[in-house]
Design an enzyme around this catalytic site. Structure first.
Site, PDB file in Angstrom:
ATOM      1  CG  HIS A  49      -2.087  -1.019   0.979  1.00 37.47           C
ATOM      2  ND1 HIS A  49      -3.203  -0.774   0.218  1.00 37.47           N
ATOM      3  CD2 HIS A  49      -2.202  -2.300   1.408  1.00 37.47           C
ATOM      4  CE1 HIS A  49      -3.980  -1.857   0.203  1.00 37.47           C
ATOM      5  NE2 HIS A  49      -3.380  -2.798   0.914  1.00 37.47           N
ATOM      6  CB  THR A  50       4.333   1.908  -0.394  1.00 37.95           C
ATOM      7  OG1 THR A  50       4.673   0.710  -1.089  1.00 37.95           O
ATOM      8  CG2 THR A  50       4.478   1.667   1.095  1.00 37.95           C
ATOM      9  CG  ASP A  51       1.028   0.564  -5.471  1.00 39.92           C
ATOM     10  OD1 ASP A  51       0.281   0.886  -4.525  1.00 39.92           O
ATOM     11  OD2 ASP A  51       0.702  -0.267  -6.353  1.00 39.92           O
ATOM     12  CB  SER A  82     -11.407 -17.037 -19.817  1.00 36.52           C
ATOM     13  OG  SER A  82     -10.879 -17.602 -18.637  1.00 36.52           O
ATOM     14  N   GLY A 137      -8.294 -13.918  -7.138  1.00 37.32           N
ATOM     15  CA  GLY A 137      -8.705 -13.607  -5.768  1.00 37.32           C
ATOM     16  C   GLY A 137      -7.732 -14.063  -4.692  1.00 37.32           C
ATOM     17  N   GLY A 139      -4.711 -12.692  -4.251  1.00 35.06           N
ATOM     18  CA  GLY A 139      -3.776 -11.609  -3.930  1.00 35.06           C
ATOM     19  C   GLY A 139      -2.443 -11.749  -4.644  1.00 35.06           C
ATOM     20  CB  SER A 143      -6.281  -8.068 -12.559  1.00 40.68           C
ATOM     21  OG  SER A 143      -6.797  -8.346 -11.326  1.00 40.68           O
ATOM     22  CG  ASP A 192      -0.574  -5.703  -8.521  1.00 43.63           C
ATOM     23  OD1 ASP A 192       0.215  -5.702  -7.562  1.00 43.63           O
ATOM     24  OD2 ASP A 192      -1.809  -5.595  -8.393  1.00 43.63           O
ATOM     25  CE1 TYR A 249      -5.020  -1.541  -3.275  1.00 40.30           C
ATOM     26  CE2 TYR A 249      -6.059   0.210  -4.549  1.00 40.30           C
ATOM     27  CZ  TYR A 249      -4.932  -0.522  -4.211  1.00 40.30           C
ATOM     28  OH  TYR A 249      -3.723  -0.225  -4.792  1.00 40.30           O
TER      29      TYR A 249
END
Ligand code: GLA
Length: 409
Positions: A49-51, A82, A137, A139, A143, A192, A249
């Site tokens: 949670h720094t990006d 998919s 899902g 983590g 995506s 990511d 988020y």
């Protein structure tokens, strides 16, 4: 107790075979795809949670990848299938892709084409199938793996040549971030996508997320030789699903932006650790319940921990990073409040069984935790984590090995 559930990655051949077979089955006109491309999921060693606060992160690429077989078309139609959504074709025209106009998993794919076009590149329509051993899902950036696999595929079929060097890869990563933020509607930072496109085998990647940096300044490979140190990076999938498109988020991100604005800063990165007490004092009048204080405290200390972690890795002192991982987890649990009972349990059990360090990785609220473990202790750590989940009446977790692996190609 049942034997541990090891979640293996596919070999490149297996991944390619899967999407080629599926392509031949669903697009049964006899024309083969132009090629197969793939991109990895990631774990983040530290820097969570720094990006989106213009801070530092330190990811590695997983051996687990998303594969795409893709064939360019002469029109602007996009057709997607998919293996994870069998029997359902996702279709659009590129002309119809715009913020708010498309939804579902295909928006991550079409969004990449849209973002590349927005950046001035000519992108054709395409038929594609995808399959993945990056779980949704968990983590681990499924995506981003999808976006980045599509990005390198389009890069090649459209002859853009961006994947050839790191500067071009930084551009592709930026397009993937726009796809995710503006078309898929998930307000994530850039960790990511940078990890999936710019990491390299045997290395962690120190990301500096300040805007406006050159590619050379924004990402530095740091040799991360687990083998030489006799260590293993273990990923524990808690199977507690997380979901980034939901409100938590976005709410964390908005709180950080509000705190920065109240302090007259463009991002929380601008607060050096030594100025934290002063910043917290300045926020106090706006912060009756202490939420701003806790969030800012996490971000500022986490950026400092990430710099220290990278320094230790550079100095070959992998044995010494454990306390930083534990401090990061505690900060995410208590100050940032994004952990989950299952993640805390992994950290507690892994540490009890001798892991050097452990922490949640990624956005949190479920998903996966990582543990840095001496090779000889892996079985004990796995058994202890499994027993802890069993005792707590939780579904058995899954385990992955995470040697630092190759980027999208
Ligand atoms: C998710 C987001 C990233 C990053 C992490 C937390 O993975 O996609 O941008 O914010 O959470 O570090």
């Amino acid at each position: 107790m049942t034997s541990p559930d090891w979640l293996e990655s596919w070999s490149t051949e297996e991944g390619a075979h899967r999407v080629e077979m599926l392509f031949a089955e669903v697009f049964d006109d006899g024309d083969a795809p132009d090629g197969v491309w793939s991109a990895p999921g990631r774990v983040n060693l530290i820097g969570e949670h720094t990006d989106y606060n213009a801070g530092l992160c330190l990811p590695t690429a997983l051996p687990h990848r998303t594969y795409v077989a893709l064939r360019r078309r002469d029109d602007d139609v996009v057709r997607l299938v998919s293996a994870q959504a069998p029997g359902q074709e996702w279709t659009t025209r590129l002309a119809d892709v715009a913020p708010g106009a498309v939804s579902g998993w295909g928006s991550y794919v079409a969004g990449v084409a849209w973002a590349l076009a927005q950046a001035g590149h000519a992108v054709p329509g395409f038929d594609a199938v995808v399959d993945s051993c990056v779980p949704f899902g968990a983590g681990l950036s499924s995506s981003a793996a999808l976006e980045c696999a599509v990005a390198v595929a389009l890069d090649e079929v459209a002859g853009l040549g961006l994947a050839a060097d790191d500067a071009g890869r930084a551009e592709l990563a930026a397009a993937c971030v726009r796809a995710e933020n503006e078309i898929a509607g998930a307000p994530t930072g850039g960790l990511d996508q940078a990890a999936s496109l710019r990491c390299s085998e045997g290395h962690a990647l120190l990301l500096d997320c300040r805007p406006g940096l050159s590619p050379l300044e924004s990402a530095t490979p740091v040799p991360f030789d687990l083998e030489a140190a006799d260590l293993t990076l273990l990923v524990v999938d808690t199977r507690a699903e997380h979901q980034l498109v939901d409100g938590q988020y976005a709410e964390r991100r908005a709180t950080c932006e509000k705190a920065a604005e109240l302090l007259g800063l463009s991002a929380l990165r601008e607060i050096p650790a030594r100025s934290l007490p002063g910043a917290l004092d300045a926020l106090a009048p706006h912060d009756p319940d202490g939420v701003l204080r806790r969030r800012v405290q996490h971000v500022v200390t986490e950026i400092e921990r990430t710099a220290e972690f990278a320094d230790l890795v550079r100095a070959g002192r992998l044995d010494d990073v454990g306390p930083l991982m534990l401090a990061s987890h505690a900060s995410l649990q208590l100050d940032y409040e994004v952990s989950a009972r299952e993640l805390d349990l992994v950290v507690e059990a892994a540490t009890r069984a001798g892991a050097l360090g452990a922490r949640m990785t990624g956005g949190g609220f479920g998903g996966s935790a990582i543990a840095l473990v001496r090779k000889d202790d892996v079985d004990a750590v796995v058994a202890t984590v499994q027993a802890a989940f069993d005792d707590a009446g939780l579904r058995a977790p899954g385990f992955r090995l995470a040697p630092p692996s190759a980027p999208a190609a």
